[in-house]
Design a protein around this motif. Structure first.
Motif, mmCIF file in Angstrom:
data_model
loop_
_atom_site.group_PDB
_atom_site.id
_atom_site.type_symbol
_atom_site.label_atom_id
_atom_site.label_comp_id
_atom_site.label_asym_id
_atom_site.label_seq_id
_atom_site.Cartn_x
_atom_site.Cartn_y
_atom_site.Cartn_z
ATOM 1 N N UNK A 236 90.545 -9.365 -32.310
ATOM 2 C CA UNK A 236 90.876 -7.996 -32.710
ATOM 3 C C UNK A 236 90.168 -6.956 -31.842
ATOM 4 N N UNK A 237 89.276 -7.415 -30.945
ATOM 5 C CA UNK A 237 88.577 -6.511 -30.028
ATOM 6 C C UNK A 237 89.028 -6.711 -28.580
ATOM 7 N N UNK A 238 90.135 -7.422 -28.384
ATOM 8 C CA UNK A 238 90.613 -7.684 -27.036
ATOM 9 C C UNK A 238 91.999 -7.089 -26.819
ATOM 10 N N UNK A 239 92.284 -6.732 -25.556
ATOM 11 C CA UNK A 239 93.610 -6.266 -25.173
ATOM 12 C C UNK A 239 94.047 -5.051 -25.975
ATOM 13 N N UNK A 240 95.345 -4.966 -26.291
ATOM 14 C CA UNK A 240 95.862 -3.802 -27.019
ATOM 15 C C UNK A 240 95.323 -3.698 -28.443
ATOM 16 N N UNK A 241 94.834 -4.821 -29.017
ATOM 17 C CA UNK A 241 94.302 -4.767 -30.382
ATOM 18 C C UNK A 241 92.986 -3.998 -30.463
ATOM 19 N N UNK A 242 92.267 -3.859 -29.344
ATOM 20 C CA UNK A 242 91.013 -3.100 -29.365
ATOM 21 C C UNK A 242 91.266 -1.652 -29.755
ATOM 22 N N UNK A 243 92.265 -1.022 -29.132
ATOM 23 C CA UNK A 243 92.601 0.371 -29.464
ATOM 24 C C UNK A 243 93.007 0.481 -30.947
ATOM 25 N N UNK A 244 93.828 -0.470 -31.388
ATOM 26 C CA UNK A 244 94.256 -0.468 -32.784
ATOM 27 C C UNK A 244 93.064 -0.547 -33.722
ATOM 28 N N UNK A 245 92.135 -1.436 -33.423
ATOM 29 C CA UNK A 245 90.967 -1.640 -34.286
ATOM 30 C C UNK A 245 90.096 -0.392 -34.358
#
Length: 429
Positions: A236-245
């Protein structure tokens, strides 16, 4: 000519129209899961409100100032971030239902032992440990139901789960009013905590009747074979999910900062600045809670019609306005204060209705529990400092003046929406 409708064939979706179409669409297994999640969240709310409702008595018993009293709520919410993150990882590894039972059992046990606390420091520790279960229950229950719900009805289905918070709150007010009417305040707050054993009854129901959504379970197990628990959480802290998180945490912090400011300090505001009795405070809170229950259900429908982001933005603005009006009424306008409790409860609750669906839709199945558990509860931990700040500001501003700080949280929530996508109608991947 017969007007009886033919029964749906095997594999056909249930009829989804009408006010309860969302409930029929869940199917038998989904409805049992809904019952378990609804009961878990209602009792989660009940166990949480044993503290705010008893704060005046606890403060007097241990001789606390407003800052140390507010810290009891803050430590609960801060530790809930740890509980939520852990519960999310556990739910992704061993399943939603088993994780739900662990969280319910945890918050029930530590609510009860709070009633045996011999001093403030012990109560602070017990309340922190209660936060472990309190933090995990909503995230796990919301994921469990979201994975049964259709994209069409997911918002109102999760909004109905959220409405359980108002039901638990109402039950807590009833118990508080009865106990404090017939038991002296030095003992009454302990009795209220002891009633936190109620969730044990729910565990029996969940164990016997509820199971994870089969299709989602298959996807989760397939992902688990290729990812360790640590890797799942790190995703959840990698790639596009980082921004989401990051933006989901900010959104959650803003909304919950505003909410818990009110939930923690409104009972004290009504007693200390409006000089209401125990029964009087219960009556005013009844209006607030009634508005909250209607707000959860209404917000659930609106989040499916307007979209997740518009629903949150609309009620963030309205909640901030309601706080300003509610806390600045003239001292003699208690009847108007009573009436305004309904729209205040409505707005501060309707904003939550889209949360369960929104956070579930932001993450794929393999990390849905981790993502939802972490963002919701880390936001809750950041927002937890709002009640403590209000407690310290109350010494110089008064409780009513300090409560205005809750509006800052709602402004933060609106800004956080700028970094998140709209997910209405999205199928879970």
């Amino acid at each position: 000519m017969s007007t009886t409708k033919a029964a749906p064939q095997h594999g056909q979706l249930p009829h989804e129209d009408g006010p309860f179409g969302w409930l029929r669409a869940l199917g038998p297994g989904g409805r049992r899961a809904f019952g378990g999640a609804f009961g878990g969240y209602a009792l989660d709310s009940y166990d949480f409100f044993t503290l705010p409702l008893s704060m005046v008595a606890i403060s007097a018993y241990f001789g606390l100032d407003t800052g140390r009293t507010g810290l009891l709520t803050t430590v609960t919410l801060v530790v809930s971030a740890v509980g939520g993150a852990l519960a999310g990882v556990v739910a992704d590894r061993i399943g939603r239902v088993r994780a739900l039972m662990i969280t319910v059992g945890t918050y029930a046990v530590f609510t009860v032992v709070c009633g045996f606390a011999p001093n403030y420091e012990t109560l602070l520790v017990f309340r922190a440990l209660q936060g472990l279960g309190f933090g995990g229950e909503w995230a796990v229950g919301a994921v469990l139901v979201a994975e049964y719900a259709s994209a069409r009805h997911r918002g109102r289905t999760l909004g109905a789960v959220q409405s359980a918070w108002a039901a638990g709150w109402a039950l807590a007010v009833v118990v508080y009013t009865l106990v404090f009417q017939y038991v002296g305040p030095d003992t009454a707050w302990r009795v209220v905590f002891w009633t936190g054993a109620l969730p044990a009854l729910l565990l029996v129901y969940v164990r016997r009747n509820v199971e994870d959504a089969p299709e989602a379970t298959g996807r989760r197990l397939a992902a688990a074979r290729t990812m360790s628990g640590t890797a799942t959480f790190a995703a959840i802290f990698r790639g596009p999910l980082l921004r989401t998180t990051v933006f989901a945490v900010l959104l959650s912090a803003g909304v919950q900062g505003g909410y818990y400011t009110l939930a923690t300090w409104v009972p004290t505001f009504l007693k200390s600045e409006r000089h209401l009795t125990v029964v009087g405070t219960g009556g005013y809170l009844a209006f607030l809670i009634s508005g909250a229950f209607v707000g959860y259900l209404t917000g659930g429908h609106l989040t499916d019609r307007l979209g997740r982001k518009r629903n949150i933005a609309l009620f963030a603005v309205l909640s901030a306005v309601c706080i300003l009006v509610y806390t600045h009424l003239p001292s003699g306008a208690n009847t108007l204060l009573l009436v305004l409790g309904f729209p205040l409860g409505f707005c501060m609750s309707a904003i939550f209705s889209g949360f369960g669906a929104f956070l579930s839709e932001l993450y794929p199945t393999a990390v849905r529990g981790s993502g939802q558990g972490f963002t919701y509860n880390t936001g809750r931990a950041v927002g937890a400092f709002f009640p403590t700040l209000v407690g310290y500001l109350a010494d110089s501003w008064g409780v009513g003046g300090a409560l205005v700080f809750g509006a800052v949280g709602y402004a933060l929530a609106v800004l956080a929406l700028l970094g998140l996508p709209e997910t209405r109608g999205q199928e879970l991947s």
